[in-house]
Design a protein around this motif. Structure first.
Motif, PDB file in Angstrom:
ATOM      1  N   MET A   1       0.951  -1.239  -0.031  1.00 41.14           N
ATOM      2  CA  MET A   1       0.144  -0.090  -0.082  1.00 41.14           C
ATOM      3  C   MET A   1       0.734   1.282  -0.075  1.00 41.14           C
ATOM      4  SD  MET A   1      -2.809  -0.858   3.026  1.00 41.14           S
ATOM      5  CE  MET A   1      -3.720   0.632   2.722  1.00 41.14           C
ATOM      6  N   PRO A   2       0.312   2.412  -0.663  1.00 41.99           N
ATOM      7  CA  PRO A   2       1.083   3.616  -0.483  1.00 41.99           C
ATOM      8  C   PRO A   2       1.260   4.087   0.968  1.00 41.99           C
ATOM      9  CG  PRO A   2      -0.510   3.694  -2.278  1.00 41.99           C
ATOM     10  CD  PRO A   2      -0.598   2.367  -1.309  1.00 41.99           C
ATOM     11  N   GLY A   3       2.322   4.578   1.315  1.00 40.96           N
ATOM     12  CA  GLY A   3       2.743   5.091   2.729  1.00 40.96           C
ATOM     13  C   GLY A   3       2.155   6.551   2.711  1.00 40.96           C
ATOM     14  N   ALA A   4       2.417   7.254   3.827  1.00 44.70           N
ATOM     15  CA  ALA A   4       2.158   8.491   3.879  1.00 44.70           C
ATOM     16  C   ALA A   4       2.783   9.541   2.817  1.00 44.70           C
ATOM     17  CB  ALA A   4       2.396   8.770   5.259  1.00 44.70           C
ATOM     18  N   ASP A   5       3.688   9.171   2.539  1.00 41.79           N
ATOM     19  CA  ASP A   5       4.185  10.075   1.438  1.00 41.79           C
ATOM     20  C   ASP A   5       4.108   9.736  -0.023  1.00 41.79           C
ATOM     21  OD1 ASP A   5       5.540   7.635   1.411  1.00 41.79           O
ATOM     22  OD2 ASP A   5       7.616   8.352   1.533  1.00 41.79           O
ATOM     23  N   GLY A   6       3.216   8.632  -0.153  1.00 41.69           N
ATOM     24  CA  GLY A   6       2.565   8.342  -1.838  1.00 41.69           C
ATOM     25  C   GLY A   6       3.356   7.247  -2.124  1.00 41.69           C
ATOM     26  N   ARG A   7       4.640   6.837  -1.617  1.00 38.13           N
ATOM     27  CA  ARG A   7       5.154   5.870  -2.220  1.00 38.13           C
ATOM     28  C   ARG A   7       4.976   4.304  -1.684  1.00 38.13           C
ATOM     29  NH1 ARG A   7      11.736   6.981  -1.562  1.00 38.13           N
ATOM     30  NH2 ARG A   7      11.582   4.987  -2.918  1.00 38.13           N
ATOM     31  N   LEU A   8       5.075   3.252  -2.602  1.00 37.71           N
ATOM     32  CA  LEU A   8       4.616   2.012  -2.189  1.00 37.71           C
ATOM     33  C   LEU A   8       5.575   1.258  -1.126  1.00 37.71           C
ATOM     34  CD1 LEU A   8       2.526   0.161  -3.175  1.00 37.71           C
ATOM     35  CD2 LEU A   8       4.371  -0.887  -4.433  1.00 37.71           C
ATOM     36  N   THR A   9       4.814   0.992  -0.217  1.00 31.00           N
ATOM     37  CA  THR A   9       5.580   0.455   1.184  1.00 31.00           C
ATOM     38  C   THR A   9       5.580  -1.123   1.181  1.00 31.00           C
ATOM     39  OG1 THR A   9       3.824   0.733   2.614  1.00 31.00           O
ATOM     40  CG2 THR A   9       5.540   2.399   2.628  1.00 31.00           C
ATOM     41  N   ARG A  10       6.759  -1.797   1.311  1.00 26.01           N
ATOM     42  CA  ARG A  10       6.420  -3.370   1.326  1.00 26.01           C
ATOM     43  C   ARG A  10       6.020  -3.808   2.282  1.00 26.01           C
ATOM     44  NH1 ARG A  10      12.696  -5.347   2.960  1.00 26.01           N
ATOM     45  NH2 ARG A  10      13.214  -3.814   4.324  1.00 26.01           N
ATOM     46  N   ALA A 270       9.744   2.325  -7.496  1.00 24.45           N
ATOM     47  CA  ALA A 270       9.082   1.144  -7.077  1.00 24.45           C
ATOM     48  C   ALA A 270      10.271   0.034  -6.679  1.00 24.45           C
ATOM     49  CB  ALA A 270       8.049   0.744  -8.113  1.00 24.45           C
ATOM     50  N   ARG A 271       9.993  -0.578  -5.691  1.00 20.79           N
ATOM     51  CA  ARG A 271      11.136  -1.665  -5.484  1.00 20.79           C
ATOM     52  C   ARG A 271      10.344  -2.884  -5.124  1.00 20.79           C
ATOM     53  NH1 ARG A 271      15.737   0.127  -7.124  1.00 20.79           N
ATOM     54  NH2 ARG A 271      17.031  -1.213  -5.823  1.00 20.79           N
ATOM     55  N   ILE A 272      10.674  -4.035  -5.513  1.00 21.43           N
ATOM     56  CA  ILE A 272      10.058  -5.522  -5.267  1.00 21.43           C
ATOM     57  C   ILE A 272      11.348  -6.178  -4.627  1.00 21.43           C
ATOM     58  CG2 ILE A 272       8.990  -7.497  -6.091  1.00 21.43           C
ATOM     59  CD1 ILE A 272       7.632  -5.815  -8.452  1.00 21.43           C
ATOM     60  N   GLY A 301      16.459  -9.202   2.087  1.00 18.69           N
ATOM     61  CA  GLY A 301      16.916  -7.909   2.121  1.00 18.69           C
ATOM     62  C   GLY A 301      17.253  -7.360   0.812  1.00 18.69           C
ATOM     63  N   VAL A 302      17.364  -8.140  -0.281  1.00 16.05           N
ATOM     64  CA  VAL A 302      17.556  -7.466  -1.645  1.00 16.05           C
ATOM     65  C   VAL A 302      16.224  -6.976  -2.222  1.00 16.05           C
ATOM     66  CG1 VAL A 302      18.768  -8.057  -3.850  1.00 16.05           C
ATOM     67  CG2 VAL A 302      19.484  -9.081  -1.712  1.00 16.05           C
ATOM     68  N   GLU A 303      16.179  -5.905  -2.969  1.00 19.55           N
ATOM     69  CA  GLU A 303      15.229  -5.349  -3.483  1.00 19.55           C
ATOM     70  C   GLU A 303      15.629  -4.709  -4.654  1.00 19.55           C
ATOM     71  OE1 GLU A 303      13.581  -2.248  -1.091  1.00 19.55           O
ATOM     72  OE2 GLU A 303      12.546  -3.364   0.418  1.00 19.55           O
ATOM     73  N   LEU A 304      14.730  -5.205  -5.874  1.00 20.61           N
ATOM     74  CA  LEU A 304      14.975  -4.535  -7.492  1.00 20.61           C
ATOM     75  C   LEU A 304      13.913  -3.941  -7.890  1.00 20.61           C
ATOM     76  CD1 LEU A 304      16.224  -8.433  -8.677  1.00 20.61           C
ATOM     77  CD2 LEU A 304      17.319  -6.647  -7.680  1.00 20.61           C
ATOM     78  N   THR A 305      14.155  -3.203  -8.852  1.00 17.50           N
ATOM     79  CA  THR A 305      13.084  -2.294  -9.421  1.00 17.50           C
ATOM     80  C   THR A 305      12.002  -3.001 -10.244  1.00 17.50           C
ATOM     81  OG1 THR A 305      14.342  -2.203 -11.473  1.00 17.50           O
ATOM     82  CG2 THR A 305      14.944  -0.404 -10.065  1.00 17.50           C
ATOM     83  N   VAL A 306      10.884  -2.635 -10.524  1.00 19.35           N
ATOM     84  CA  VAL A 306       9.951  -3.384 -11.133  1.00 19.35           C
ATOM     85  C   VAL A 306      10.425  -3.987 -12.729  1.00 19.35           C
ATOM     86  CG1 VAL A 306       7.687  -3.082 -12.294  1.00 19.35           C
ATOM     87  CG2 VAL A 306       8.127  -2.184  -9.861  1.00 19.35           C
TER      88      VAL A 306
END
Length: 409
Positions: A1-10, A270-272, A301-306
């Motif tokens: 869901m988007p966080g308070a700053d509008g960014r997607l949070t994992r 956006a990170r996944i 702990g590794v995150e990649l772009t969409v």
């Protein structure tokens, strides 16, 4: 869901929860530690009872059981061949227990004591619980103590009275069953946690895609409103030569901005998690008739772009399909592996390897799109690289790296 700053949070990090991998790790290392500790406790008894055995038998039994214990501990610490080593330990214990009555030469030297193998019974039953299905574990946990009880009644087992033999047998069975129940309950709980986490990560994957699409839509709407519509209104209202020239410049600028928007990647922030990609690839493997051995290292702990996740997934699946279609020659079995390795916090290396017939990459026709477009250009378009290593008769390895050069740093 988007966080308070509008960014997607994992999703909330579930790595601290009880997971299947964590249960297997803790159980295995506890088993390895128990094997060493219990073996050390039997040293005095093994030394005192060596006089009762035929010459050389005591040294052989000590070598087999203590060597198996050390191998078990090393395997559990190194996380290599844990189940095989546990099965070997349990089998070695059963063989030694069966051989004990035939190796005792002087029963009187035992002085009524239980064979020192008794103190390793729990290690053997726990090894079976760790490495085998529940049915086999229950069977071993019942049969091994019963076998020891029968040995205990004989002169070669210390000539115990039936009550003592029954007590020792019952104690071993109860202790083994307690361990079995605890491990089974932990595994069942871990399966529930893993299923919930898989569902959460799958929902996050979908949400990340939707969020990226929404960001792209908003960006495109803003571009159309700020550039295209403004240009059209200016052109419609232009009457003088200067106004027409201004409208022409605005049109050229709008076209340039539209071209830039078409070639830019969407939602760069956006990170996944890499674990999402791992799960998608495992799901893809379930549709193949031929199995791949999957090895995953440092994925947490590794995150990649969409865009990176999509490129790596598409290229890896295409590489696996190519292996299934072209690697076999029908004369010998082909081993296939999918290796996924996280690199620091934002990098990934995927290898699709087989031991098949291989080929000469230089001889692949240009019209064959599976390698050039679906793998090489797909990775290059996302900022990564694809390397194909193969030669006739020596198998093929497709290495996918994102971002470019991360495997060399």
């Amino acid at each position: 869901m988007p966080g308070a700053d509008g960014r997607l949070t994992r999703p909330v990090d579930a790595r601290r929860a009880v997971s299947g991998a964590r249960v297997e790790t803790v159980t295995g290392r506890a088993l390895g530690a128990a094997a060493i500790v219990f073996s050390l406790q039997t040293v005095p008894a093994a030394i005192s009872q060596s006089a009762a055995l035929v010459q050389g038998a005591s040294a052989a039994l000590v070598a087999v059981m203590y060597g198996s214990a050390v191998a078990l501990a090393v395997a559990m610490i190194a996380r290599m061949a844990e189940r095989i080593t546990a099965v070997v330990y349990a089998a070695a214990y059963a063989v030694v227990l069966l051989a004990w009555p035939f190796l005792v030469e002087d029963p009187a030297a035992l002085d009524g004591q239980a064979p020192w193998l008794y103190y390793l019974m729990t290690v053997a039953t726990t090894a079976v619980v760790f490495s085998m299905p529940i049915g086999a574990a229950v069977g071993y946990t019942l049969v091994a103590p019963a076998l020891f009880g029968m040995v205990r009644l004989q002169p070669q087992g210390g000539s115990a009275d039936p009550l003592t033999a029954a007590f020792e047998t019952g104690y071993s069975i109860i202790l083994g069953m307690v361990v079995l129940v605890i491990v089974a309950m932990l595994r069942h709980a871990a399966e529930g946690v893993d299923s919930a986490q898989d569902a959460a990560l799958a929902r996050y994957d979908v949400a990340a895609r939707q969020h990226a699409n929404e960001i792209e839509r908003v960006r495109t709407d803003a571009l159309v409103h700020d550039s295209v519509l403004t240009t059209l209104l200016a052109a419609a209202a232009a009457e003088t030569a200067d106004e027409q020239q201004l409208a022409a410049r605005m049109a050229r600028d709008a076209v340039a901005r539209l071209r830039e928007a078409g070639t830019s990647t969407s939602a760069p922030d956006a990170r996944i998690e890499l674990n999402v990609l791992v799960r998608r690839l495992r799901a893809a493997l379930t549709t193949f008739a031929t199995p791949f051995t999957v090895r995953v290292v440092n994925a947490g702990g590794v995150e990649l772009t969409v865009d990176a996740v999509e490129a790596l997934y598409s290229a890896a699946v295409q590489a696996m399909v190519n292996s299934l279609q072209h690697a076999d020659d029908g004369t010998r079995p082909t081993r296939r592996e999918l290796r996924i390795r996280g690199v620091r916090a934002a990098g990934c290396v995927i290898e699709v390897a087989d031991t098949g017939v291989g080929f000469d990459p230089a001889m692949v026709p240009t019209e064959r799109l599976g390698l050039r477009v679906s793998i090489e250009e797909r990775l290059a378009g996302a900022g990564g690289t694809a390397t194909i290593t193969s030669s006739p008769g020596h198998g093929t390895t497709v290495t996918l790296v994102w971002p470019e050069g991360v495997d060399r740093t």
